[in-house]
Each structure stands twice: as structure tokens, then as C-alpha cells.
Design an enzyme around this catalytic site. Sequence first.
Site, mmCIF file in Angstrom:
data_model
loop_
_atom_site.group_PDB
_atom_site.id
_atom_site.type_symbol
_atom_site.label_atom_id
_atom_site.label_comp_id
_atom_site.label_asym_id
_atom_site.label_seq_id
_atom_site.Cartn_x
_atom_site.Cartn_y
_atom_site.Cartn_z
ATOM 1 N N ASP A 106 -10.016 93.146 23.451
ATOM 2 C CA ASP A 106 -10.312 93.648 24.803
ATOM 3 C C ASP A 106 -9.013 93.838 25.580
ATOM 4 O O ASP A 106 -8.589 92.966 26.338
ATOM 5 C CB ASP A 106 -11.315 92.764 25.564
ATOM 6 C CG ASP A 106 -12.733 92.990 25.092
ATOM 7 O OD1 ASP A 106 -12.949 93.846 24.209
ATOM 8 O OD2 ASP A 106 -13.634 92.316 25.613
ATOM 9 N N TYR A 122 -9.821 97.792 28.987
ATOM 10 C CA TYR A 122 -11.089 98.000 29.688
ATOM 11 C C TYR A 122 -11.166 99.405 30.307
ATOM 12 O O TYR A 122 -11.826 99.607 31.327
ATOM 13 C CB TYR A 122 -11.341 96.946 30.777
ATOM 14 C CG TYR A 122 -11.635 95.557 30.224
ATOM 15 C CD1 TYR A 122 -10.643 94.817 29.588
ATOM 16 C CD2 TYR A 122 -12.901 94.994 30.337
ATOM 17 C CE1 TYR A 122 -10.910 93.553 29.085
ATOM 18 C CE2 TYR A 122 -13.174 93.726 29.847
ATOM 19 C CZ TYR A 122 -12.169 93.010 29.218
ATOM 20 O OH TYR A 122 -12.434 91.758 28.715
ATOM 21 N N HIS A 175 -12.700 88.600 17.876
ATOM 22 C CA HIS A 175 -13.030 88.767 19.287
ATOM 23 C C HIS A 175 -14.232 87.935 19.728
ATOM 24 O O HIS A 175 -14.162 87.187 20.694
ATOM 25 C CB HIS A 175 -13.238 90.243 19.617
ATOM 26 C CG HIS A 175 -13.435 90.457 21.079
ATOM 27 N ND1 HIS A 175 -12.451 90.143 21.998
ATOM 28 C CD2 HIS A 175 -14.496 90.899 21.801
ATOM 29 C CE1 HIS A 175 -12.911 90.400 23.220
ATOM 30 N NE2 HIS A 175 -14.138 90.852 23.124
ATOM 31 N N HIS A 235 -22.886 86.417 26.442
ATOM 32 C CA HIS A 235 -22.578 86.772 25.056
ATOM 33 C C HIS A 235 -23.086 85.738 24.050
ATOM 34 O O HIS A 235 -22.521 85.576 22.970
ATOM 35 C CB HIS A 235 -21.072 86.954 24.854
ATOM 36 C CG HIS A 235 -20.496 88.103 25.626
ATOM 37 N ND1 HIS A 235 -21.101 89.324 25.695
ATOM 38 C CD2 HIS A 235 -19.351 88.201 26.337
ATOM 39 C CE1 HIS A 235 -20.355 90.142 26.433
ATOM 40 N NE2 HIS A 235 -19.299 89.488 26.847
ATOM 41 N N HIS A 256 -13.701 87.305 24.383
ATOM 42 C CA HIS A 256 -15.020 87.846 24.698
ATOM 43 C C HIS A 256 -15.745 87.119 25.831
ATOM 44 O O HIS A 256 -16.110 87.727 26.828
ATOM 45 C CB HIS A 256 -15.864 87.883 23.430
ATOM 46 C CG HIS A 256 -16.999 88.837 23.465
ATOM 47 N ND1 HIS A 256 -16.906 90.098 24.025
ATOM 48 C CD2 HIS A 256 -18.280 88.731 22.998
ATOM 49 C CE1 HIS A 256 -18.081 90.716 23.897
ATOM 50 N NE2 HIS A 256 -18.919 89.916 23.286
ATOM 51 N N VAL A 257 -15.996 85.828 25.649
ATOM 52 C CA VAL A 257 -16.646 85.051 26.705
ATOM 53 C C VAL A 257 -15.534 84.632 27.667
ATOM 54 O O VAL A 257 -14.624 83.933 27.268
ATOM 55 C CB VAL A 257 -17.334 83.802 26.117
ATOM 56 C CG1 VAL A 257 -18.026 83.011 27.204
ATOM 57 C CG2 VAL A 257 -18.310 84.206 25.028
HETATM 58 FE FE LIG Z 1 -15.348 91.393 24.784
#
Ligand SMILES: [Fe+2]
Length: 407
Positions: free
Chosen positions: A196, A199, A318, A328, A355-356
Site C-alpha cells: 500500500d 493510495y 500485505h 479486514h 493492511h490493518v
Molecule cells: Fe491494504
Amino acid sequence: MGSLGFSSPLVVAVLCLVLNAALLVNGGKTSSFIRKVEKAIDLPLDADVFQVPPGYNAPQQVHITQGDLVGKAVIVSWVTVDEPGTNTVVYWSENSKQKEQAEGKIYTYKYYNYTSGYIHHCTIRHLEFNTKYYYVVGIGHTERQFWFVTPPEVGPDVPYSFGLIGDLGQSYDSNVTLTHYERNPRKGQTLLFVGDLSYADIYPCHDNNRWDTWGRFVERSAAYQPWIWTAGNHEIDFYPEIGETVPFKPYSHRYHVPYRASGSTAPFWYSIKRASAYIIVLSSYSAYGKYTPQYKWLEEELPKVNRSETPWLIVLMHAPWYNSYNYHYMEGETMRVMYEPWFVKYKVDVVFAGHVHAYERSVSIPSMILCSKLIFSFFKSPCIVMIALALLECASMQFSVFFCFSK
Ligand SMILES: [Fe+2]
Ligand SMILES: *[C@@H]1O[C@H](CO)[C@@H](O)[C@H](O)[C@H]1NC(C)=O
Ligand SMILES: *[C@@H]1O[C@H](CO)[C@@H](O)[C@H](O)[C@H]1NC(C)=O
Ligand SMILES: *[C@@H]1O[C@H](CO)[C@@H](O)[C@H](O)[C@H]1NC(C)=O
């Protein structure tokens, strides 16, 4: 209910451990950081960190990553916008003033109504370990000079410090995060990025100009030390409604990685050795089921790790396999089911995921498995030795003696 059947000393022992675990299960306060409740606000296009370097066709978004399996090569990447310009990187080591040069390749891509600048990727090879190199890009028009330090030769007794960032984006908080990393007195020498990046996909039509602003934002670190890339969900950029059906198109054009050096067939899963670490990068968003290329590659890769050479086995991905937040929740579960037995078998030391957007860590999974087995025997067997073993094992693991409550 059942506990009525226990002799009282045992009940006391169990309760003590439960209390003990309650204390130990709290990992303590590791940081004074408290996350804001408000949503992160993205930096405006005219933010200082997005400034375009001055000069005609000046290289921008300069970044480096490891360029081979062992750290003797570096991939230098940058973007020019006015014209392709030269592909040459001129570099020299601090010790010898003898200048060398390497040639790269230029790539461009289109995404909906966006056309990229000229994206340059140049691998410089045969570098000495543990050496500071200077490098220049933008020869011909506007030259810009940077430097990096190669890692020590791969081996078991080589100290090295890695930084860790994921889900960075380009908000005011992103800038605080990067600054926090840069100012850390431990001085990370290489950054492990767990996916990530920009964005850009949260903007209308995944406005790819936000890939460019992100590249300019992180240059201040990524041009001087390798960032080891992992693909996250914000790299997928799959958007059939606007005709974009090639997953990872912007990411894979902009961020090259040395995947061929580890026998991989795609840039989304690969491995590198760096100092005393063997780092395996996996893709949560590429197929990973049985018989898929990623599965086959990992199956062959894990036995190659020589722990006498690289005692540290680190995996980046990820989507986390263990996550107790609602956010998630269980997105990493199917990959866990596929690969967790391998990770246990090959004794992976640590897995980093993003991710989280919250911090969480767990005890080692092999000990968790052993502990649950022991707890299971505890419930099945009246054998006092078993009980003692189970309690000892779990107490030393600082968790889950709570199971005893259910007895
Ligand atoms: Fe993510
Ligand atoms: C691309 O499309 C978006 C949304 O329709 C629009 O705002 C933008 O100005 C367009 N950009 C170009 C370069 O045409
Ligand atoms: C980002 O952080 C740097 C310090 O590392 C600072 O100089 C700069 O002004 C900050 N920019 C914004 C827009 O917050
Ligand atoms: C593993 O690494 C050690 C230390 O570098 C080396 O001596 C040994 O030969 C390697 N083993 C294999 C099977 O390659």
C-alpha cells in the site's frame, strides 16, 4: 462446574496462573503513540514534499532497491517528464574516484486518460559490499546526485538494521510517519515496505498523478536506502469500468524488484538475502493456491534457505494472517491455511504485514500449537505431569491459560 472435582491446591495453582497470564498477556506500553480518531487528510498537490525538482527534465521520484540476490547490485529508478533523456547512471565508490556507468531502460504506460512520464530503471552491478557509492542521474540536462551504502556480505554474524513501514499513503500523517522513521536514532539501513504505497486509487479514476506525487514524497529516503517492495491491495488498480484490466499496472511499471534473481516468474513474490537475513516477499493479491506459480515458487524456495548462512528468515506480505480487529478480519485466512504449515516447518522467524492500520503482534505460532496440544491433553488426561507441563508451557508463553476457566 468441573472444577469442583479438583483438589484445592490445584485450583489455587490454576487461578494463580490465570492471574499471572492476565498480567503477562499485556505486552506493556511500547509507545506513547495514540492514534487520532479523525480520518487522515491527504496533502494538497502544492505541499512542500511534492515539489518538482528544478531544471529542464530533472529526474524526479528517484528510488533504489536491491538489484540481485545478495546485495551487490542496486536498481536505480527515476522519472523524467519533458523528454526521455539519458538512461545512464554514473556512479563511483567513496574509495575510488574512478567513475563507472550503467545503462537502464525506459518504460511508459497509460492509465485511463493519464500518460506516465518516462520511467527509468537501471541496475548497477558488481558493487563492493559495505561500501558507500555516489550516483548521478539526469546526465545531459539536469544532473542530480545521491548516495547509498551497500550491505555487508551475507553471513550469519552480520548485524544490520531494517526499518518497517506499510500503508504509507500521502497524508499529513504519512509525512509524520516517514519523519519518525528518519529521525529514529537506530538508523534503519534498509526499509521493508509491506505494501500500500500511494493510495492513488482512492482518487477519481485512480488519478495516477498521485503515484507521481508519492514518488516525489518518499524520494528523500528511498533515493538513499533501498526500500524492499511488497504489493498491497492499493497496488492492484484493477478498474474494468474505465478499461483498466491489467492488475498492478502502475505499480509494476514504477517499482521494479529483482524477482528473477530468486527464480520467480513475477515481481510480486521474490526473495533477497541481505546481511544475516533471508527475506521472502509474498503477494496477498496474486493466486497462491495449490499449483499456482506463487505456490510452486514458495514450495521450492523455502528449502533453499540456509540458516547457517542467514539465520534470520523474514517474510513480508500485505494482508496479515492473524488479526483480531474487525477491520479486514480474516482476509489473510486462506493464505494462512495454504502456507502456515510450511512456515512452521521451515521455522520462519518473523512475518511482517500491513493492511490493518493498527499494531498487533502474536507469540510464535509453533509454541501456540504446542501449547494448545498440551492444553488438550490437560483436558483429556488426569495425569498430573501433563497438567504441570501444560501449565508451565503456557505460562512461559504468556497467554491463553484462560482456557482453564472453561474447565
Ligand atoms: Fe491494504
Ligand atoms: C481525466 O479524467 C478526469 C475525470 O474525468 C478529469 O478530471 C481529468 O481532467 C482528465 N485528465 C486528462 C489529462 O484528460
Ligand atoms: C513533512 O515533514 C518534513 C520534515 O521531515 C517537513 O520539513 C515538511 O515541511 C513536512 N511537510 C508537510 C506538508 O507536513
Ligand atoms: C550453508 O552456509 C554455510 C555458511 O555459509 C556453508 O558453509 C554451507 O556450505 C552452506 N550449506 C549448503 C548446503 O549450501
